[in-house]
Design an enzyme around this catalytic site. Sequence first.
Site, PDB file in Angstrom:
ATOM      1  N   CYS A 111      40.506  62.651  16.513  1.00 14.51           N
ATOM      2  CA  CYS A 111      41.760  62.193  17.119  1.00 14.51           C
ATOM      3  C   CYS A 111      42.943  62.315  16.142  1.00 14.51           C
ATOM      4  CB  CYS A 111      41.590  60.777  17.678  1.00 14.51           C
ATOM      5  SG  CYS A 111      42.859  60.369  18.892  1.00 14.51           S
ATOM      6  N   HIS A 217      36.974  61.239  21.240  1.00 12.47           N
ATOM      7  CA  HIS A 217      36.314  60.239  20.395  1.00 12.47           C
ATOM      8  C   HIS A 217      34.791  60.310  20.536  1.00 12.47           C
ATOM      9  CE1 HIS A 217      39.605  57.836  18.651  1.00 12.47           C
ATOM     10  NE2 HIS A 217      40.290  58.287  19.686  1.00 12.47           N
ATOM     11  N   GLU A 219      32.535  59.346  18.543  1.00 13.64           N
ATOM     12  CA  GLU A 219      31.827  58.153  18.022  1.00 13.64           C
ATOM     13  C   GLU A 219      31.548  57.147  19.132  1.00 13.64           C
ATOM     14  OE1 GLU A 219      34.967  58.711  17.671  1.00 13.64           O
ATOM     15  OE2 GLU A 219      36.043  56.839  18.077  1.00 13.64           O
TER      16      GLU A 219
END
Length: 245
Positions: A111, A217, A219
Amino acid sequence: MLARPIIGIPMQTQNTSDAFWVMRKQYIDALRNAGAIPWIIPLLADDPETLREIFDRLDGLFLAGGADVSPARYGEAAKPYLGATDPERDAVETAFVRMSLDARLPIFAVCRGLQLLNVACGGSLHQDIRAEVPAAIKHDYFAADLHIRTACVHDIAVKAGTRIADIFGSASLSVNSMHHQAIKELAPNLTASAFAPDGIIEAVEAKASFAIGVQWHPEELAATEPAMRRLFEAFTAAATEGMGP
Ligand code: MN
């Protein structure tokens, strides 16, 4: 047993007080689950010697999400639609990107991390997608609803022959999207490796060494999506490889 690579993660200034540096746990967990030793880096922007000593102990660099990159870093004045910035973090992350590229240390950027990587390499950003790219689809899913972080809201098309295509083994997938900025001019040493349907760059990689950035994202999706886990695993593998015998 192989030693685990040490991955440095510059922190961010807490948005409510500049007396605290913080980092979101999801990044730490995704790196740890991929076999890395996550190592938090303080934002000692005024102490390049200490930053160098920290850098010398790293096997890889991870750049997390967060505040907007200061437009001064790419030669623009701040527009009214610019969000909050974190100049100390900009300085520290830029220094670590330069040292990492010089030493061919693997980089993985998420990001804001992708945006910082592009700016540190000489590229620029749209200060706000809605304001500067009126034809773009919605990318700024910032609802208070926590589930928005794991909601896959737009597709990306992955460019064949890139590292990311190799990692995913698929030309198209769906991703989450929590960004209001995007790459405007791509840095000369980077290749765009994935695009949203509106042409917004969603992934980049360096031409000369293992450095990848994604605009979404992973994660937040790593626990449920094997393809997203593979991004962290490929990064950790590249960092392990660089550790030598
Ligand atoms: Mn997006």
